[in-house]
Design a protein around this motif. Structure first.
Motif, PDB file in Angstrom:
ATOM      1  N   ALA A 179     -10.151 -15.608  23.228  1.00  0.00           N
ATOM      2  CA  ALA A 179     -11.521 -16.067  23.037  1.00  0.00           C
ATOM      3  C   ALA A 179     -12.388 -15.024  22.350  1.00  0.00           C
ATOM      4  N   ASN A 180     -12.128 -13.757  22.621  1.00  0.00           N
ATOM      5  CA  ASN A 180     -12.883 -12.715  21.926  1.00  0.00           C
ATOM      6  C   ASN A 180     -11.994 -11.485  21.779  1.00  0.00           C
ATOM      7  N   PHE A 181     -12.461 -10.512  21.075  1.00  0.00           N
ATOM      8  CA  PHE A 181     -11.675  -9.307  20.822  1.00  0.00           C
ATOM      9  C   PHE A 181     -12.232  -8.159  21.637  1.00  0.00           C
ATOM     10  N   GLY A 182     -12.041  -8.158  22.893  1.00  0.00           N
ATOM     11  CA  GLY A 182     -12.485  -7.054  23.731  1.00  0.00           C
ATOM     12  C   GLY A 182     -13.711  -7.426  24.532  1.00  0.00           C
ATOM     13  N   ASN A 183     -14.371  -6.420  25.076  1.00  0.00           N
ATOM     14  CA  ASN A 183     -15.512  -6.656  25.947  1.00  0.00           C
ATOM     15  C   ASN A 183     -16.838  -6.522  25.220  1.00  0.00           C
ATOM     16  N   ASN A 184     -16.826  -6.433  23.908  1.00  0.00           N
ATOM     17  CA  ASN A 184     -18.064  -6.242  23.167  1.00  0.00           C
ATOM     18  C   ASN A 184     -18.845  -7.531  22.978  1.00  0.00           C
ATOM     19  N   ASN A 185     -18.246  -8.670  23.265  1.00  0.00           N
ATOM     20  CA  ASN A 185     -18.896  -9.945  23.009  1.00  0.00           C
ATOM     21  C   ASN A 185     -19.395 -10.599  24.283  1.00  0.00           C
ATOM     22  N   VAL A 186     -20.019  -9.838  25.151  1.00  0.00           N
ATOM     23  CA  VAL A 186     -20.519 -10.369  26.404  1.00  0.00           C
ATOM     24  C   VAL A 186     -21.920 -10.905  26.173  1.00  0.00           C
ATOM     25  N   CYS A 187     -22.111 -12.154  26.524  1.00  0.00           N
ATOM     26  CA  CYS A 187     -23.420 -12.785  26.362  1.00  0.00           C
ATOM     27  C   CYS A 187     -24.324 -12.317  27.489  1.00  0.00           C
ATOM     28  N   THR A 188     -25.494 -11.754  27.154  1.00  0.00           N
ATOM     29  CA  THR A 188     -26.393 -11.212  28.163  1.00  0.00           C
ATOM     30  C   THR A 188     -27.524 -12.167  28.506  1.00  0.00           C
ATOM     31  N   PHE A 189     -27.452 -13.411  28.009  1.00  0.00           N
ATOM     32  CA  PHE A 189     -28.468 -14.400  28.321  1.00  0.00           C
ATOM     33  C   PHE A 189     -27.790 -15.761  28.450  1.00  0.00           C
ATOM     34  N   ASN A 190     -28.497 -16.682  29.064  1.00  0.00           N
ATOM     35  CA  ASN A 190     -27.977 -18.035  29.215  1.00  0.00           C
ATOM     36  C   ASN A 190     -28.375 -18.841  27.983  1.00  0.00           C
ATOM     37  N   PRO A 191     -27.420 -19.317  27.196  1.00  0.00           N
ATOM     38  CA  PRO A 191     -27.742 -20.066  25.983  1.00  0.00           C
ATOM     39  C   PRO A 191     -28.586 -21.313  26.251  1.00  0.00           C
ATOM     40  N   LEU A 192     -28.392 -21.954  27.404  1.00  0.00           N
ATOM     41  CA  LEU A 192     -29.192 -23.139  27.732  1.00  0.00           C
ATOM     42  C   LEU A 192     -30.650 -22.768  27.956  1.00  0.00           C
ATOM     43  N   ASP A 193     -30.880 -21.598  28.577  1.00  0.00           N
ATOM     44  CA  ASP A 193     -32.263 -21.138  28.752  1.00  0.00           C
ATOM     45  C   ASP A 193     -32.926 -20.909  27.404  1.00  0.00           C
ATOM     46  N   LYS A 194     -32.187 -20.300  26.482  1.00  0.00           N
ATOM     47  CA  LYS A 194     -32.732 -20.068  25.135  1.00  0.00           C
ATOM     48  C   LYS A 194     -33.021 -21.389  24.434  1.00  0.00           C
TER      49      LYS A 194
END
Length: 141
Positions: free
Chosen positions: A93-108
């Protein structure tokens, strides 16, 4: 001695950066306000005036230091950092731990909807005020 073996052949470095950016000599020439032949001569030059180097760096979208310190090995090392093959935790799904979402996309998304609603209400109010003003002008005549 060929231009490939000279470590500080600035013209060759410019040529490689231009090629990596998928830019033709004609495009660089246009950005510099010169012609393709002048770019070719410049790329075959071992040294380039600092003033001209600044112009070229700006046209290529890189810093002067990036041109001076450019190396093929550096480019390959940079791109090799993106080939992490440990899919055990991410299932690809991603290449490592650098792609952590720090917000809730639904809230945005909901924030965006609320902002659009407020903008629409302000626009509607401005239109109502405009209609009121125009009606007043018509009554005054």
């Amino acid at each position: 001695m060929s231009t490939l073996t000279k470590p500080n052949h600035i013209g060759r470095k410019i040529s490689r950066i231009r090629e990596l950016k998928d830019m033709k000599q004609e495009a660089l020439a246009q950005a510099l306000g010169t012609n393709q032949q002048a770019v070719s001569i410049m790329e075959n030059s071992e040294t380039i005036e600092e003033e001209k180097l600044i112009e070229v760096a700006k046209a290529l979208g890189v810093s002067v230091e990036a041109i001076k310190n450019f190396s093929e090995e550096g480019v390959f090392n940079y791109f090799n950092t993106f080939t992490e093959n440990d899919f055990s935790n991410s299932q690809g799904a991603n290449f490592g731990n650098n792609n952590v979402c720090t917000f809730n996309p639904l809230d945005k998304l909901m924030e965006s909807v609320d902002e659009n609603k407020k903008l629409y209400e302000r626009l509607l109010q401005a239109e109502k005020e405009k209609i009121t003003y125009l009606e007043k002008l018509l009554k005054d005549k």
